[in-house]
Design an enzyme around this catalytic site. Structure first.
Site, PDB file in Angstrom:
ATOM      1  N   ASP A 165       0.865  -1.169   0.000  1.00 44.27           N
ATOM      2  CA  ASP A 165       0.000   0.000   0.000  1.00 44.27           C
ATOM      3  C   ASP A 165       0.909   1.228   0.000  1.00 44.27           C
ATOM      4  OD1 ASP A 165      -2.217   1.620   0.049  1.00 44.27           O
ATOM      5  OD2 ASP A 165      -3.209   0.540   1.672  1.00 44.27           O
ATOM      6  N   ASN A 166       0.344   2.372  -0.308  1.00 42.08           N
ATOM      7  CA  ASN A 166       1.150   3.565  -0.573  1.00 42.08           C
ATOM      8  C   ASN A 166       2.120   3.891   0.571  1.00 42.08           C
ATOM      9  OD1 ASN A 166       1.997   5.845  -1.960  1.00 42.08           O
ATOM     10  ND2 ASN A 166       0.414   7.142  -1.071  1.00 42.08           N
TER      11      ASN A 166
END
Length: 724
Positions: A262-263
């Site tokens: 995820d980011n």
């Protein structure tokens, strides 16, 4: 005759099995060819090129001809994350898609989204969201999920992945793209309703509630990519959790695709979780756990962990780490080969003229929206309105209309929305629907984010001069979605006071909710005769809502999340274990324990009668199976849809269980007076529990099979199955 039928069945089975075998052989041959190409390419790559390959925003490798894999969000239509061009179709948000209880609709939506993705050169999508909502709607991302039940989320998730990726020979072809199942795992199980909050839970809860959708995504839908969640699991961040990512996801479930962070989350092993002191140490922890690709949106080198400046010297000094680099790079290259990226030229996109959307997609978004709406209340059959018996209609509320924003997308589409060519508001839908036959009196009343009551007088005046009122309240992307968690669930601002003011006019009021999470709407539930929950219905929202208000659409959706009466009840979900039944201890002293509206609930403009369920066999062996059937009759005057739901409970077992768990559902359409028989299978998949050794088993004993129109006990008919 029976012999002929038997021969026909044998012949059909033979050719089906032969065809399946041939398909498997073809796939195995193709996979072997790709593996050989990847191995050859890996041998030619420098360390810098391999590290670059492991970053989502890395450019194409011109020296070796390795293409770029363009990514986007696809939760309910295409969104290119950093760009709003494309005129993409926006469908109902995930919570609304789940409320249709029709996986085939989700599959078709995803297949259309894949076509729009390819038109924009996108081949890797960060969807679907397979998080099971834990019963705490303070958490802003409720709207991104299909609901609070693992079986329902599994069915919707598999449908989405199969639509996006394709199946069989069509998988990853020129009309399909790669899906990403997220967020692995237990993301909504946070203790304060906060996005990314830490989660402490038993392995049993992990496996019973959160793992099933991912297991189905891997084993049934063959998902190509998985994304871990921001949070930790019992103290170990997901992005370095080898037990979750290797032991369970890869070894136990058999996942063979690639894992994308995820980011910023590989670097966050240091900056958020404070485990790694440097980005290099964070990167090594992620690599060893099996995170193949580092997603850092916006090409920010200062945030990337998988970056040459961070990793190169560490790898040179520790050459044994090359095996992790090679493994990650090979998984990413394999995905690019499967998607056919080496065989096609990159698509040139003119951001000024590109139009990825199609009219048939927009029309399907409209059809889907009509099936997603849920009728929560309809006293005295106020709805639907008769267009011939009403001269004027007040349309009031902060969510009744929205102009196209100057930047970004419409806030009433929900999170992760692309930019559609247009959005139809409730005001526009009703105006178009009535075609001048009904006087529309519009007043905003108040702003969603304001405490000002300055607009109340105009709203009251509009209501008083109208025959009925459509009052549109709720939330928006400004009050919900990722990063918009809340400490209470009341209507934001002065909306509830606006509802009270309009109710006091004495006019018939219809409340239309446009929102992304369950809200505490006690005043509305007690005082307003008709309530329509619409969630975020996509670009054709207003048209679908107008159809429902005037009876051209009959709401048939059902809730996939429970509505609480108060935040003090949270978590509220139908997935409960037994407590002090009948003793008076298992209750609140100051409030009703039950939800305001339960999971699976939804009314219709017609009525349905459910018969007593019937078992094909009342006794089966532990390795056997049977079916349960029920007759459902439309006892009203309109054609309508009913969602028949089956719940199962093992009455006495070696471990504690939930009071009931959804194990089957089917949405049917019935004409007035029509009866249909709905049947569900009962076998290992429906009857198993996790025993004390965490093994799936079917234990001998009795099982309560409940069939009906919602999870509420009053809406269910029961029958007992005995397992020997």
């Amino acid at each position: 005759m029976k012999k002929l039928l038997l021969v026909a069945c044998i012949v059909t089975t033979f050719f089906c099995c032969k065809s399946e075998t041939n398909n498997q052989q073809t796939k195995s041959k193709k996979d072997a060819e790709i593996a050989k190409k990847v191995e050859s390419l890996i041998s030619k790559m420098t360390l810098e090129e391999k590290i670059a390959e492991m970053t989502q925003d890395a450019p194409a490798n011109e020296r070796l001809g390795i293409p770029y894999m363009k990514y986007a969000e696809a939760l309910h239509g295409m969104w290119l994350v950093l760009d709003y061009y494309g005129n993409t179709t926006v469908y109902p948000q995930a919570i609304a898609a789940g409320s249709t209880w029709e996986p085939e609709l989700v599959k078709k939506m995803a297949s259309q989204t894949a076509l729009e993705a390819r038109a924009l050169g996108v081949t890797h999508c960060y969807s679907p969201n397979l998080d099971v909502i834990s019963g705490d709607p303070r958490y802003g991302r409720v709207e991104e999920s299909y609901g609070e039940d693992p079986y329902l989320v599994s069915k919707m998730g598999v449908a989405f992945i199969e639509g996006l990726q394709g199946t069989g020979d069509e998988q990853f072809d020129e009309n399909h793209v790669m899906a990403t199942a997220k967020h692995f795992i237990g993301y909504p199980e946070n203790r304060r309703g906060i996005n990314g909050g830490f989660s402490d839970m038993s392995e049993r809860r992990l496996r019973e509630v959160y793992l099933p959708p991912f297991e189905a995504a891997v084993k049934e839908a063959k998902v190509g990519s998985v994304m871990p969640g921001h949070q930790d699991y019992n103290g170990v961040p997901n992005h370095m959790n080898t037990w979750l990512l290797k032991d369970i996801l890869r070894d136990e479930l058999g996942f063979d695709g690639f894992i994308v962070s995820d980011n910023n989350d590989v670097a966050r092993l240091g900056t958020m979780h404070f485990i790694a002191e440097t980005r290099a140490k964070s990167a090594i922890l992620g690599l060893k756990a099996g995170v193949d690709m580092d997603l850092v949106i916006g090409k920010n080198e200062k945030l990337a962990a998988y970056h040459t400046n961070v990793l190169k010297d560490t790898i040179i000094q520790n050459p044994e780490l090359m095996t992790y680099i090679d493994k990650a790079t090979s998984r990413i290259l394999t995905a690019k080969y499967k998607l056919g990226l080496f065989d096609t030229e990159p698509k040139e996109i003119d951001t000024e003229t590109v139009n990825a959307g199609r009219k048939e997609h927009q029309d399907f978004s409209y059809e889907m929206a009509k099936k997603a709406m849920i009728l929560l209340k309809n006293d005295n059959n106020l709805l639907p309105l008769d267009i011939n018996n009403i001269k004027s209609l007040a349309v009031i509320g902060p969510n009744a209309h929205e102009e196209q924003p100057k930047k970004g997308t419409y806030s009433l589409l929900g999170g992760y929305s692309g930019l559609p060519p247009y959005y139809t508001s409730v005001l526009e839908g009703l105006t178009s629907k009535t075609e001048g036959k009904v006087q529309i009196n519009y007043a905003k009343g108040c702003d969603l984010l304001s405490n000002s009551k300055e607009g109340f007088s105009d709203a009251i005046a509009a209501a008083k001069k109208s025959d009925a009122v459509v009052l549109v309240v709720g939330g928006s992307r400004k009050t919900g979605g990722e990063g918009a968690d809340r400490s209470n669930l009341d209507l934001y601002g002065v909306q509830n006071e606006l509802v009270e003011a309009i109710h006091k006019t004495g006019k018939p009021v219809i409340v239309v909710l446009i929102n992304g999470r369950p809200l505490t709407i006690n005043y509305i539930a007690e005082n307003i005769p008709s309530i329509l929950e619409t969630w975020y219905l996509g670009m054709r929202s207003g048209d679908a809502i107008a159809d429902a208000i005037f009876g051209d659409a009959n709401p048939g959706g059902k809730l996939t999340v429970s509505f609480p009466r108060d935040v003090g009840q949270l978590p509220v979900t139908y997935l409960e274990r037994p407590d002090f039944i009948g003793s008076g201890k298992g209750l609140y002293k100051d409030a009703d324990k039950s939800p305001l509206y339960p999971f699976g609930f939804g009314l219709s403009y017609t009525t349905f009668k459910h018969g007593i369920p019937k078992l094909e066999s009342t006794t089966i062996n532990a390795d056997g199976s049977t079916t349960v059937s029920v007759d459902v009759t439309n006892t009203g005057q309109r054609e309508g849809d009913e969602v028949v739901q089956m719940y199962v409970r093992d009455d006495y077992a070696s471990v504690g269980r939930y009071l009931k768990m959804l194990k089957g559902f089917e949405r049917i359409t019935l004409k007035p007076g029509e009866t249909k028989t709905v049947s569900f299978s009962l076998g290992f998949d429906e009857l198993n529990i996790l025993n004390q050794e965490m093994k799936k088993v079917v234990e001998p004993g009795t099982f309560t099979i409940s069939v009906g129109s919602s999870s509420s006990e009053k809406d269910l008919q029961k029958v007992t199955l005995k397992v020997k």
